[in-house]
Scaffold this motif. Structure first.
Motif, PDB file in Angstrom:
ATOM      1  N   GLY A  36      56.641  40.029  29.922  1.00 17.44           N
ATOM      2  CA  GLY A  36      55.529  39.748  29.025  1.00 17.44           C
ATOM      3  C   GLY A  36      54.225  40.427  29.371  1.00 17.44           C
ATOM      4  N   TYR A  37      54.195  41.240  30.435  1.00 16.07           N
ATOM      5  CA  TYR A  37      52.954  41.910  30.824  1.00 16.07           C
ATOM      6  C   TYR A  37      52.624  43.019  29.833  1.00 16.07           C
ATOM      7  N   ASN A  38      51.356  43.096  29.472  1.00 11.79           N
ATOM      8  CA  ASN A  38      50.868  44.174  28.623  1.00 11.79           C
ATOM      9  C   ASN A  38      49.472  44.567  29.106  1.00 11.79           C
ATOM     10  N   ARG A  39      48.787  45.386  28.340  1.00 13.74           N
ATOM     11  CA  ARG A  39      47.466  45.859  28.760  1.00 13.74           C
ATOM     12  C   ARG A  39      46.487  44.700  28.917  1.00 13.74           C
ATOM     13  N   LEU A  40      46.536  43.744  27.988  1.00 11.13           N
ATOM     14  CA  LEU A  40      45.639  42.595  28.051  1.00 11.13           C
ATOM     15  C   LEU A  40      45.914  41.744  29.290  1.00 11.13           C
ATOM     16  N   THR A  41      47.186  41.601  29.636  1.00 15.38           N
ATOM     17  CA  THR A  41      47.544  40.838  30.825  1.00 15.38           C
ATOM     18  C   THR A  41      46.946  41.463  32.072  1.00 15.38           C
ATOM     19  N   TRP A  42      47.021  42.775  32.166  1.00 10.28           N
ATOM     20  CA  TRP A  42      46.476  43.466  33.340  1.00 10.28           C
ATOM     21  C   TRP A  42      44.953  43.351  33.393  1.00 10.28           C
ATOM     22  N   ILE A  43      44.294  43.315  32.231  1.00 13.01           N
ATOM     23  CA  ILE A  43      42.852  43.103  32.211  1.00 13.01           C
ATOM     24  C   ILE A  43      42.511  41.731  32.781  1.00 13.01           C
ATOM     25  N   VAL A  44      43.277  40.715  32.379  1.00 13.27           N
ATOM     26  CA  VAL A  44      43.072  39.362  32.901  1.00 13.27           C
ATOM     27  C   VAL A  44      43.270  39.329  34.407  1.00 13.27           C
ATOM     28  N   VAL A  45      44.330  39.975  34.882  1.00  7.62           N
ATOM     29  CA  VAL A  45      44.634  39.987  36.316  1.00  7.62           C
ATOM     30  C   VAL A  45      43.523  40.672  37.108  1.00  7.62           C
ATOM     31  N   VAL A  46      43.051  41.813  36.605  1.00  8.77           N
ATOM     32  CA  VAL A  46      41.978  42.541  37.295  1.00  8.77           C
ATOM     33  C   VAL A  46      40.700  41.720  37.316  1.00  8.77           C
ATOM     34  N   LEU A  47      40.365  41.064  36.200  1.00 13.36           N
ATOM     35  CA  LEU A  47      39.176  40.226  36.143  1.00 13.36           C
ATOM     36  C   LEU A  47      39.273  39.061  37.120  1.00 13.36           C
ATOM     37  N   GLN A  48      40.468  38.500  37.252  1.00 10.26           N
ATOM     38  CA  GLN A  48      40.643  37.389  38.186  1.00 10.26           C
ATOM     39  C   GLN A  48      40.515  37.856  39.628  1.00 10.26           C
ATOM     40  N   ALA A  49      41.062  39.028  39.918  1.00  6.77           N
ATOM     41  CA  ALA A  49      40.916  39.589  41.268  1.00  6.77           C
ATOM     42  C   ALA A  49      39.455  39.898  41.569  1.00  6.77           C
ATOM     43  N   LEU A  50      38.751  40.471  40.590  1.00  5.48           N
ATOM     44  CA  LEU A  50      37.328  40.755  40.754  1.00  5.48           C
ATOM     45  C   LEU A  50      36.543  39.479  41.000  1.00  5.48           C
ATOM     46  N   GLY A  51      36.949  38.400  40.317  1.00  2.83           N
ATOM     47  CA  GLY A  51      36.261  37.122  40.491  1.00  2.83           C
ATOM     48  C   GLY A  51      36.314  36.625  41.920  1.00  2.83           C
ATOM     49  N   GLY A  52      37.464  36.791  42.573  1.00  7.32           N
ATOM     50  CA  GLY A  52      37.571  36.366  43.959  1.00  7.32           C
ATOM     51  C   GLY A  52      36.607  37.103  44.861  1.00  7.32           C
ATOM     52  N   LEU A  53      36.444  38.398  44.619  1.00  8.57           N
ATOM     53  CA  LEU A  53      35.520  39.206  45.426  1.00  8.57           C
ATOM     54  C   LEU A  53      34.066  38.834  45.155  1.00  8.57           C
ATOM     55  N   VAL A  54      33.736  38.649  43.881  1.00  6.81           N
ATOM     56  CA  VAL A  54      32.350  38.347  43.518  1.00  6.81           C
ATOM     57  C   VAL A  54      31.949  36.960  44.014  1.00  6.81           C
ATOM     58  N   ILE A  55      32.851  35.988  43.883  1.00 10.68           N
ATOM     59  CA  ILE A  55      32.546  34.634  44.357  1.00 10.68           C
ATOM     60  C   ILE A  55      32.275  34.644  45.853  1.00 10.68           C
ATOM     61  N   ALA A  56      33.082  35.399  46.591  1.00  7.50           N
ATOM     62  CA  ALA A  56      32.858  35.489  48.040  1.00  7.50           C
ATOM     63  C   ALA A  56      31.495  36.097  48.340  1.00  7.50           C
ATOM     64  N   ALA A  57      31.112  37.136  47.574  1.00  8.57           N
ATOM     65  CA  ALA A  57      29.811  37.769  47.785  1.00  8.57           C
ATOM     66  C   ALA A  57      28.671  36.816  47.446  1.00  8.57           C
ATOM     67  N   VAL A  58      28.822  36.039  46.371  1.00  9.26           N
ATOM     68  CA  VAL A  58      27.796  35.073  45.987  1.00  9.26           C
ATOM     69  C   VAL A  58      27.626  34.017  47.073  1.00  9.26           C
ATOM     70  N   ILE A  59      28.743  33.488  47.574  1.00  8.25           N
ATOM     71  CA  ILE A  59      28.679  32.465  48.622  1.00  8.25           C
ATOM     72  C   ILE A  59      28.067  33.035  49.896  1.00  8.25           C
ATOM     73  N   LYS A  60      28.366  34.310  50.179  1.00  9.38           N
ATOM     74  CA  LYS A  60      27.847  34.944  51.387  1.00  9.38           C
ATOM     75  C   LYS A  60      26.346  35.196  51.290  1.00  9.38           C
TER      76      LYS A  60
END
Length: 284
Positions: free
Chosen positions: A198-222
């Motif tokens: 079921g993966y498509n282009r939209l799915t990969w956008i969601v996955v990348v955004l979620q991965a980016l969120g983990g990095l940004v949240i860590a930077a905000v907390i830091k």
């Protein structure tokens, strides 16, 4: 410099969270032929992407030296097992939270995800499951996120390890917990249709955004703190709600929504306001 990083990371977090909420909701309710992608596998892929991104950042900080990268990873992760194990607790909670967000946005519209609507007509139009299940998922994710955020902030600010090393440790445990979830809940479907079904282009956008969120949240907390992270997330929910109303047209704001939005904006302003100290009164 730290002040610039603070507000830059907060701004990126608002943008990332808003984009993630809208695209995740759309991807989970889009009707397509064939099986829909599995949210449990998307969580694992996002963790793996986060690890890869952090390794590249550590590699860059090591002056693009593979030998230095290997030494840093060995010294900071393998040679400090107790420091690494500390990340198992927030990692497990974040993994649970990420899965719950998929459950919530599969059962709620993008606005009700944070602001429940009283519109009976809207409730009838919701295309994906029970509002009760979605709201319980949101509440559980909120409580777990609060605890994990404070715990992670304590670890980041009490040690000298870089935020990227901490994210690698976090992503390592997150991948393990995520794979356990895939096996327990979706093992049969994965064996039948594959891990990336079921993966498509939209799915990969969601996955990348979620991965980016983990990095940004860590930077905000830091560079800021967990409370400002909560305010940034709240502001992003207001923004996504406005987009949901004017663009997606799947939400009708109520007086309760406007009251909550005003309270969030006011609280954000008051928390970030830094009044100038009053000068000493001049003597006559």
């Amino acid at each position: 410099m730290s002040a610039n990083l603070k507000y830059l990371s907060l701004g990126i977090l608002v943008f990332q969270t808003t984009s993630l909420v809208l695209t995740m909701r759309y991807s989970r309710t889009l009707k397509e032929e064939g099986p829909r992608y599995l949210s449990s596998t998307a969580v694992v892929v996002a963790e793996l992407l986060k690890i890869m991104a952090c390794i590249l950042l550590v590699y860059k900080d090591s002056k693009c030296s593979l030998r230095a990268l290997n030494r840093i990873l060995h010294d900071e992760i393998l040679n400090k097992p107790m420091e690494t194990l500390k990340l198992a607790i927030p990692s497990g909670i974040y993994t649970l939270q990420n899965n719950l967000l998929y459950v919530a946005l599969s059962n709620l519209d993008a606005a009700t995800y944070q602001w429940p609507s009283d519109s009976q007509e809207l409730e009838k139009e919701l295309s994906a499951g029970s509002q009760f299940v979605g709201l319980m998922a949101v509440l559980t994710a909120c409580f777990s996120s609060g605890f994990a955020g404070v715990y992670f902030e304590k670890i980041l600010k009490e040690t000298k390890q870089s935020v990227w090393i901490r994210n690698i440790q976090l992503g390592f445990f997150g991948s393990i917990f995520g794979l356990m979830g895939v096996y327990i809940y979706d093992g049969e479907l994965v064996s039948k249709n594959g891990f990336f079904q079921g993966y498509n282009r939209l799915t990969w956008i969601v996955v990348v955004l979620q991965a980016l969120g983990g990095l940004v949240i860590a930077a905000v907390i830091k560079y800021a703190d967990n409370i400002l992270k909560g305010f940034a997330t709240s502001l992003s929910i207001i923004l996504s709600t406005l987009i949901s109303y004017f663009w997606l047209q799947d939400f009708v704001p109520t007086s309760v929504f406007f009251l909550g939005a005003i309270l969030v904006i006011t609280a954000t302003f008051l928390y970030g306001y830094d009044p100038k100290p009053a000068g000493n009164p001049t003597k006559a």
